[in-house]
Design an enzyme around this catalytic site. Structure first.
Site, PDB file in Angstrom:
ATOM      1  N   ARG A 141      37.053  33.454  44.561  1.00  0.00           N
ATOM      2  CA  ARG A 141      38.087  34.014  43.698  1.00  0.00           C
ATOM      3  C   ARG A 141      37.402  34.940  42.710  1.00  0.00           C
ATOM      4  O   ARG A 141      36.396  34.554  42.099  1.00  0.00           O
ATOM      5  CB  ARG A 141      38.784  32.867  42.960  1.00  0.00           C
ATOM      6  N   TYR A 144      42.300  35.632  31.001  1.00  0.00           N
ATOM      7  CA  TYR A 144      42.209  34.414  31.793  1.00  0.00           C
ATOM      8  C   TYR A 144      41.126  34.553  32.868  1.00  0.00           C
ATOM      9  O   TYR A 144      41.025  35.586  33.525  1.00  0.00           O
ATOM     10  CB  TYR A 144      43.550  34.103  32.490  1.00  0.00           C
ATOM     11  N   ASP A 178      43.798  35.358  40.928  1.00  0.00           N
ATOM     12  CA  ASP A 178      44.809  34.575  40.207  1.00  0.00           C
ATOM     13  C   ASP A 178      45.401  35.431  39.082  1.00  0.00           C
ATOM     14  O   ASP A 178      44.674  35.847  38.173  1.00  0.00           O
ATOM     15  CB  ASP A 178      44.127  33.329  39.615  1.00  0.00           C
ATOM     16  N   HIS A 214      47.771  34.283  37.139  1.00  0.00           N
ATOM     17  CA  HIS A 214      48.078  33.292  36.112  1.00  0.00           C
ATOM     18  C   HIS A 214      49.451  33.470  35.473  1.00  0.00           C
ATOM     19  O   HIS A 214      49.586  33.440  34.231  1.00  0.00           O
ATOM     20  CB  HIS A 214      46.965  33.251  35.055  1.00  0.00           C
ATOM     21  N   GLU A 255      47.449  34.678  43.667  1.00  0.00           N
ATOM     22  CA  GLU A 255      47.964  33.398  43.150  1.00  0.00           C
ATOM     23  C   GLU A 255      48.818  33.598  41.906  1.00  0.00           C
ATOM     24  O   GLU A 255      48.489  34.432  41.052  1.00  0.00           O
ATOM     25  CB  GLU A 255      46.739  32.532  42.821  1.00  0.00           C
ATOM     26  N   GLU A 299      50.284  25.293  41.210  1.00  0.00           N
ATOM     27  CA  GLU A 299      49.426  24.376  40.453  1.00  0.00           C
ATOM     28  C   GLU A 299      50.172  23.696  39.306  1.00  0.00           C
ATOM     29  O   GLU A 299      49.767  22.611  38.889  1.00  0.00           O
ATOM     30  CB  GLU A 299      48.161  25.090  39.941  1.00  0.00           C
ATOM     31  N   ARG A 333      50.075  25.181  46.319  1.00  0.00           N
ATOM     32  CA  ARG A 333      48.857  24.779  45.602  1.00  0.00           C
ATOM     33  C   ARG A 333      49.010  23.499  44.789  1.00  0.00           C
ATOM     34  O   ARG A 333      48.237  23.239  43.872  1.00  0.00           O
ATOM     35  CB  ARG A 333      48.411  25.928  44.674  1.00  0.00           C
ATOM     36  N   GLU A 392      40.475  24.686  46.338  1.00  0.00           N
ATOM     37  CA  GLU A 392      39.757  25.257  45.193  1.00  0.00           C
ATOM     38  C   GLU A 392      38.640  24.304  44.777  1.00  0.00           C
ATOM     39  O   GLU A 392      38.832  23.091  44.739  1.00  0.00           O
ATOM     40  CB  GLU A 392      40.726  25.461  44.020  1.00  0.00           C
ATOM     41  N   TRP A 403      50.404  32.220  28.957  1.00  0.00           N
ATOM     42  CA  TRP A 403      48.938  32.178  29.080  1.00  0.00           C
ATOM     43  C   TRP A 403      48.566  32.081  30.544  1.00  0.00           C
ATOM     44  O   TRP A 403      49.172  31.370  31.294  1.00  0.00           O
ATOM     45  CB  TRP A 403      48.330  30.987  28.322  1.00  0.00           C
TER      46      TRP A 403
HETATM   47  C1  GCO Z   1      43.212  27.628  38.639  1.00  0.00           C
HETATM   48  C2  GCO Z   1      43.984  27.456  37.391  1.00  0.00           C
HETATM   49  C3  GCO Z   1      43.240  26.877  36.246  1.00  0.00           C
HETATM   50  C4  GCO Z   1      44.218  26.501  35.140  1.00  0.00           C
HETATM   51  C5  GCO Z   1      43.788  25.228  34.503  1.00  0.00           C
HETATM   52  C6  GCO Z   1      44.739  24.801  33.405  1.00  0.00           C
HETATM   53  O1  GCO Z   1      43.640  28.421  39.451  1.00  0.00           O
HETATM   54  O2  GCO Z   1      42.218  26.956  38.797  1.00  0.00           O
HETATM   55  O3  GCO Z   1      44.783  28.555  37.091  1.00  0.00           O
HETATM   56  O4  GCO Z   1      42.214  27.704  35.791  1.00  0.00           O
HETATM   57  O5  GCO Z   1      44.331  27.497  34.200  1.00  0.00           O
HETATM   58  O6  GCO Z   1      43.692  24.259  35.500  1.00  0.00           O
HETATM   59  O7  GCO Z   1      44.445  23.524  32.978  1.00  0.00           O
HETATM   60 MG    MG Z   2      45.496  29.236  39.028  1.00  0.00          MG
END
Ligand code: GCO
Ligand code: MG
Length: 402
Positions: A147, A159, A210, A212, A236, A262, A283, A339, A402
């Site tokens: 990634r 992020y 990602d 996010h 993602e 996630e 995920r 992951e 975030w």
């Molecule tokens: C990922 C996630 C993490 C989250 C984290 C929050 O793809 O691994 O986005 O980085 O931000 O798990 O607690």
């Molecule tokens: Mg993520």
């Protein structure tokens, strides 16, 4: 066999982890991860006040019945706190069942479907040069899937870009840190990153990214389209996913594979995305989606619609969760990828485990159960330290995702 006690262990070997240990009258115990990043103590209270008192005297072999008891029986269903607590119980019960059978957990799920579990690592840097250098390092370590995240010119932080290159830890302060975000700047920059990575490393390694949850559907459609020449394994969390139908619009515009899930904690969060074939990878994780009992239902639903799994595996999911995920991944027929963010040495010492990394894959061990334990004496040396995830504002100060 009967459950005689439940203990919640909170430890902070560099970051906070919440672990449930269920003991039986036959001396067999089971371990489950209950960590909810930045909200750990809410799950501790839920377990201690509302779950553990109901478990004493129950037959630990009744995994399904206990899951239903805690889910349906609470009346108040779903939500991350509840589902993390249910996941911890479910995981600990599967651990007990597998230990009692003398078998590694994947054997109880249906046995081995593959030799090893393909994982992706996290390369990140403050700029494109630094990220490219990190991708090279991951390739040298044997990773086949990486990634890539990168700082954005004009933004002080973003992020996925970490000070420590191997151990990304976003929960970084006693009160939430404030970050600043600009989608316009980000969207211009990301395609340049992947153009550079494909020029430098070719199309051999799988590359992932990602977003996010920071884009609108039309912005996500644009990014997916701009990234098509670079053939990502997945894009993602492009949009915040409370509104699942957003993905219809993204899907109409791009063939970049989409991954999400996630932050999901129920099969109903995934239902529309899977049944309408709006995503390619789901995920959800063992800890945030109610344990193995629900995760395998999600995977079975996904299998009907050609959606594959890609379990979340950031460092805030403890080695217990990682160990269990690997048993699940070893079995699940529609496996995609796992992951794998490495845990720190201190964390690995607190949670002795039998999985290992080699040649881009993680390998489960053959220990009966899920193969991960907790060293309680060592755990006690690392007391809980409050830590929050950051919050994000637009450049004009508007509160954002975030
Ligand atoms: C990922 C996630 C993490 C989250 C984290 C929050 O793809 O691994 O986005 O980085 O931000 O798990 O607690
Ligand atoms: Mg993520």
């Amino acid at each position: 066999m009967q459950i005689i006690s439940g203990k919640v262990i909170v430890t902070c070997p560099g970051r906070n982890f919440v672990t449930l240990k269920l003991e039986t009258d036959e001396g067999i115990y089971g371990i489950g991860d209950a960590t909810l990043n930045g909200r750990e103590q809410a799950v501790v209270a839920y377990l201690q006040e509302h779950v553990i008192p109901c478990l004493t005297g129950r037959d630990p072999h009744q995994v399904e019945d206990t899951w239903q008891y805690l889910y349906r029986g609470a009346y108040w269903r779903r939500g991350p706190v509840t589902m993390c607590a249910i996941a911890a119980v479910d995981t600990a019960l599967w651990d007990i069942k597998a230990k009692a059978a003398g078998l590694p957990l994947y054997q109880l799920l249906g046995g081995r479907s593959r030799q090893a579990v393909l994982v992706y690592g996290h390369a990140n840097g403050r700029d494109i040069d630094e990220t490219a250098e990190q991708v090279g390092k991951y390739i040298d370590m044997g990773y086949r899937a990486i990634r890539a995240q990168c700082g954005v010119p004009g933004l002080a932080s973003t992020y996925g870009v970490a000070a420590d290159k191997l151990f990304y830890e976003p929960a970084d302060a006693d009160l939430p840190t404030e970050n600043t975000w600009s989608t316009e700047k980000y969207l211009l920059h990301v395609p340049q990153l992947f153009e550079r990575l494909r020029n430098e490393f070719g199309f051999g390694p799988h590359l992932l990214h990602d977003a996010h949850h920071r884009l609108t559907p039309i912005e996500a459609a644009r990014l997916g389209r701009d990234l098509e020449p670079y053939r990502l394994f997945w894009l993602e969390d492009s949009v915040a996913c409370e509104n699942q139908q957003s993905f219809r619009l993204i899907r109409q515009h791009t063939t970049t594979p989409l991954a999400v899930g996630e932050v999901f904690n129920s099969i109903y969060d995934c239902q529309q995305l899977i049944a309408e074939q709006l995503i390619d990878y789901i995920r959800t994780s063992v800890v945030h989606a109610g344990g193995i009992t629900q995760l395998r239902r999600i995977a079975s639903l996904a299998e009907l619609y050609h959606v594959r799994t890609g379990c979340h595996g950031a460092t805030d999911l403890s080695p217990v969760c990682m160990g269990v995920a690997l048993h699940f991944d070893t079995w699940v027929p529609n496996f995609g990828i796992q992951e794998y963010m490495r845990h720190s040495e201190a964390t690995d010492e607190v949670f002795p485990h039998d999985y290992h990394f080699a040649d881009g894959y993680l390998h489960t061990g053959e220990t009966p159960g899920h193969g991960v334990d907790i060293d309680e004496a060592l755990a006690a040396k690392y007391p809980y330290q409050r830590a929050f995830l950051p919050v994000n504002r637009l450049e004009d100060g508007t509160m954002f995702n975030w």
